[in-house]
Design an enzyme around this catalytic site. Sequence first.
Site, PDB file in Angstrom:
ATOM      1  N   GLU A 211       0.757  -1.272  -0.073  1.00 36.79           N
ATOM      2  CA  GLU A 211      -0.098  -0.140   0.043  1.00 36.79           C
ATOM      3  C   GLU A 211       0.828   1.250  -0.011  1.00 36.79           C
ATOM      4  O   GLU A 211       1.739   1.366   1.036  1.00 36.79           O
ATOM      5  CB  GLU A 211      -0.839   0.145   1.266  1.00 36.79           C
ATOM      6  CG  GLU A 211      -1.492   1.332   1.706  1.00 36.79           C
ATOM      7  CD  GLU A 211      -2.235   1.762   0.430  1.00 36.79           C
ATOM      8  OE1 GLU A 211      -3.240   1.060  -0.023  1.00 36.79           O
ATOM      9  OE2 GLU A 211      -2.327   2.831   0.125  1.00 36.79           O
ATOM     10  N   ALA A 276      -5.385  -3.995  -7.247  1.00 38.37           N
ATOM     11  CA  ALA A 276      -6.774  -3.371  -6.696  1.00 38.37           C
ATOM     12  C   ALA A 276      -6.266  -1.986  -6.266  1.00 38.37           C
ATOM     13  O   ALA A 276      -6.523  -1.729  -5.118  1.00 38.37           O
ATOM     14  CB  ALA A 276      -6.854  -4.455  -5.730  1.00 38.37           C
ATOM     15  N   HIS A 451     -31.708  -9.702  23.800  1.00 39.40           N
ATOM     16  CA  HIS A 451     -30.510 -10.307  24.766  1.00 39.40           C
ATOM     17  C   HIS A 451     -30.687 -11.759  24.416  1.00 39.40           C
ATOM     18  O   HIS A 451     -31.448 -12.452  24.710  1.00 39.40           O
ATOM     19  CB  HIS A 451     -30.390 -10.013  25.951  1.00 39.40           C
ATOM     20  CG  HIS A 451     -29.581 -10.739  26.944  1.00 39.40           C
ATOM     21  ND1 HIS A 451     -28.345 -10.322  26.921  1.00 39.40           N
ATOM     22  CD2 HIS A 451     -29.605 -12.106  27.548  1.00 39.40           C
ATOM     23  CE1 HIS A 451     -27.341 -11.170  27.478  1.00 39.40           C
ATOM     24  NE2 HIS A 451     -28.290 -12.113  28.178  1.00 39.40           N
TER      25      HIS A 451
END
Length: 475
Positions: A211, A276, A451
């Site tokens: 990245e 990508a 719950h």
Amino acid sequence: MSKTFDVVVIGAGPAGYIGAIRAAQHGLSVACIDEWQNKDGKNAFGGTCLNAGCIPSKALLESSELYHRAEHEFKKHGIKVGGVDMDIAAMQKRRAGIVRQLTGGIAGLFKAAGVEGLIGHGRLLKDRKVEFTPRDGDKEIIEAKHVILASGSAPIELKIAPFDHEQIIDSWDALELDAVPQRLGVVGAGVIGLELGSVWARLGSEVTVLEAMEDFLFMADRDVARVAAKEFKKQGLDIKLGAKVGKASAGKKGVKVEYEDKDGAQTLEVDKLIVAVGRRPVTGDLFADDAGIQLDERGFIVVDDECRTRVKGVFAIGDCVRGPMLAHKGSEEGVMAADLIAGEIAEMNYDVIPSVLYTSPEIAWTGKTEAEVKESGRAYKTGQFPFAASGRAKAMEQTAGFVKIISSEDDDEVLGVHIVGPMAGELISEAVLALEFSASTEDIQRTIHAHPSLAEAVHEAALAVDNKALNFPNK
Ligand SMILES: Cc1cc2nc3c(=O)[nH]c(=O)nc-3n(C[C@H](O)[C@H](O)[C@H](O)COP(=O)(O)OP(=O)(O)OC[C@H]3O[C@@H](n4cnc5c(N)ncnc54)[C@H](O)[C@@H]3O)c2cc1C
């Protein structure tokens, strides 16, 4: 004589097909043109999302998650399954079956709604005429009172790493691999890169993600990004930040990737490389030069807040216009455009579009990040509740992550909700509704949550905003 429709939609992805169906629901005559062809050469409606994006990626994420859990978690539950084995062909067959069912379903939806689905290329001409070139047949001109352009997007190709679709591959190729690559490289740690990297890492690939940016998940809240980075690392995803790829070349031994990081020049060798790095709007041969459509400097069709182009009666929606490239954003724009065409009042709330990463743990958010609220200068308060304190999450063995709520100090309005943890993509819907209705934290606090459920974490995070959490010590 040329055919005439009230509405002609070009593109049957989630933006276009939804817009077409909504327009038909208003009693308008509608045609929807689409040219998508799958790798087997067959046409299919549904665009990127159904054929090569959201749906096939989620099918594989689910399969790979189950494989991973069977290998690593079943024992803890007291389930003995012996040696866990993988059948990629069967996994891919399931993925293809889901895609086929859903894309085929659109043809059925068109039929039921009275939309004429046309297979071939659509091109907008002057005066709202549309040139339609069928897949097999001669060009014809269709007259339209209104046109909706929904031509979508395609992966960005890097000159320094051109796709050969064998070793240097795009996201679509990565969804149709027939074997697990031993070493997988991914350029780009965005949503698509991380989801695809996760799939193949869980199935056994050694995954390295490169990245260029220094910040991990720069668009997410920093607390979320921090936890996500830790969890992905635990799963074996090697994410290298600040890594700028200079060149990738495919050869007999695999793909050699040259990149630079803070320590200088580096090399990575992998069997497959997924590029990508984002997507670009598709507008090639979509309209004639004199049709009046304008593109911005990044190639998106210029539209206003109501998705109207500069040409009267012509709208553009989805990935081919500004805004996040998300299926649900495009679909809602389709609904808005169709409602406006039918003369109704319609608008889109761009501030509350949810973002989801279907990784493990999932990541989802809506509204503003804490950094954005801080920058706006508005006084705010925050509350967090960890899934480690949720009974349901414990029962699921998925306790990583938390829910974080940011609310305004003055009137208690919920400004942003950020979730990293199990089913974050489902839990975020409650938050989207809260923001859409300008709810206060107290509204969520006083709403009864079942719950034991994961949604209790949203309830508790709202309570924590005012130091009233009941199942976790307050700040
Ligand atoms: C791997 C991957 C995973 C993704 N996951 C998600 C996700 O989980 N959630 C999410 O919200 N988004 C996801 N996305 C993004 C999502 O797929 C896109 O935002 C969405 O498909 C955009 O919809 P659209 O209708 O604007 O365009 P598209 O889906 O791209 O569809 C456009 C259609 O128009 C057709 N077309 C274009 N020009 C013409 C023409 N001139 N004539 C006829 N037909 C034409 C194309 O063939 C195509 O069928 C993902 C994308 C990828 C690649």
